[in-house]
Design a protein around this motif. Structure first.
Motif, mmCIF file in Angstrom:
data_model
loop_
_atom_site.group_PDB
_atom_site.id
_atom_site.type_symbol
_atom_site.label_atom_id
_atom_site.label_comp_id
_atom_site.label_asym_id
_atom_site.label_seq_id
_atom_site.Cartn_x
_atom_site.Cartn_y
_atom_site.Cartn_z
ATOM 1 N N ASN A 8 0.835 -1.199 0.000
ATOM 2 C CA ASN A 8 0.000 0.000 0.000
ATOM 3 C C ASN A 8 0.866 1.243 0.000
ATOM 4 O OD1 ASN A 8 0.456 0.925 2.923
ATOM 5 N ND2 ASN A 8 -0.202 -1.200 3.174
ATOM 6 N N ASN A 9 0.243 2.369 -0.322
ATOM 7 C CA ASN A 9 0.952 3.647 -0.279
ATOM 8 C C ASN A 9 1.280 4.004 1.162
ATOM 9 O OD1 ASN A 9 0.916 4.235 -3.078
ATOM 10 N ND2 ASN A 9 -1.240 4.785 -2.915
ATOM 11 N N LYS A 17 6.298 2.966 -1.238
ATOM 12 C CA LYS A 17 5.306 1.928 -0.964
ATOM 13 C C LYS A 17 5.700 1.224 0.326
ATOM 14 C CE LYS A 17 2.760 1.855 -4.843
ATOM 15 N NZ LYS A 17 1.305 1.960 -4.883
#
Length: 301
Positions: A8-9, A17
């Motif tokens: 995920n960011n 990431k």
């Protein structure tokens, strides 16, 4: 090897990431080097049985190749294909229960393919201003691009200190593509952030009909028939216009500065001939130099 999970960011820079990966503790306290490959999961799984413990790291990495026999789709959500990347830790580590990502430090990722931007009178902001109706681009075609590439560069072709590739790293068996074409509908002033190709050794190939090049189609001075122009990847800062290799993680900005007349009547003739009536500047730079990226949701610096 292991697959990353929970990707995920991180909420920081656009190039960050977060992910989790289950690593194997170092047997007998032997040091390990960590290699990260992004957007290559299927390519890795396809050659998993080829990885042998008596092979070197580089021999294993050479097994991982990807196909680039079609136009790389980075703009449409249909069939979108993310760009392959590679990076590895500078140092080796003895992995224990207590090893953290902070212990490993930064791992710089580089793109495994090259980017080509084509535009008419590209301004300081990187946008094509065009020549009005004097010339509009309808087609951008690439000849002699390679149909496959290697996920990682060969270490002899990589400057680890400066994080730059110095020469192309090709698969052991590589064949040239048929023509890869991009069409501009309606005709326009250029195509930016859309063209990606594998590395190519233009300098070694050398022959006019075998090197990687561009053929531009467009309409000159209100003509109803297309004109075609060949553009070679040349470093024109050198008197003889030395050929440029196509290198991973590099961006090639093909700036059409002027069009002085019609080109050839068909693309094949243009490909086999020298460029006429089109003046260009080609600037190549390694995007590995751009490690600090700021993104506010709309603009990238």
């Amino acid at each position: 090897h292991t697959h990353a999970t929970d990707i995920n960011n991180s909420g920081g820079s656009v190039n960050e990431k977060e992910f989790r990966a289950m690593l194997v503790k170092s047997p007998g306290n032997k040091p390990q080097r960590i290699v990260i490959l992004a957007n290559l999961r299927e390519e890795i799984d396809n050659v998993n049985n080829n990885f042998l413990t008596n092979m070197t790291k580089e021999e294993n990495l050479k097994e991982i190749t990807f196909f680039s026999s079609d136009v790389w789709n980075t703009t449409s959500p249909d069939d979108f294909r993310p760009l392959p990347m590679w990076g590895e830790s500078e140092s080796t580590f003895v992995l224990t229960d207590n090893t953290t990502s902070d212990d490993i430090g930064k791992i710089y990722m580089i793109r495994s393919i090259a980017r080509v931007d084509v535009g008419i009178k590209i301004n300081a902001n990187g946008d094509p201003e065009g020549l009005g109706d004097l010339f509009k681009i309808s087609d951008i075609k690439l000849y002699n691009t390679n149909s496959s590439g290697t996920a990682a560069p060969h270490m002899a072709n990589y400057d680890n200190q400066n994080k730059k590739v110095t020469a192309p790293s090709l698969p052991e068996s590589v064949t040239p593509n048929p023509v890869l074409g991009h069409e501009l509908t309606p005709p326009g002033d250029g195509l930016m952030r859309s063209i990606y190709i594998s590395e190519a050794d233009n300098i070694q190939v050398g022959a006019h009909e075998d090197i990687t090049c561009l053929v531009i189609g467009g309409y000159y001075n209100y003509a109803t028939n297309k004109s075609w122009y060949r553009i070679d990847f040349l470093d024109k800062s050198v008197n003889d216009g030395t050929l440029l290799n196509i290198l991973r993680n590099h961006r090639y900005r093909v700036n059409i500065t002027s069009v002085d007349g019609p080109g050839y009547d068909d693309e094949d003739t243009a490909f086999r001939s020298k460029s006429v009536n089109m003046n260009t500047e080609i600037v190549a730079w390694d995007e590995g130099d751009l490690n600090e990226i700021v993104f506010d949701g709309q603009y990238q610096l």
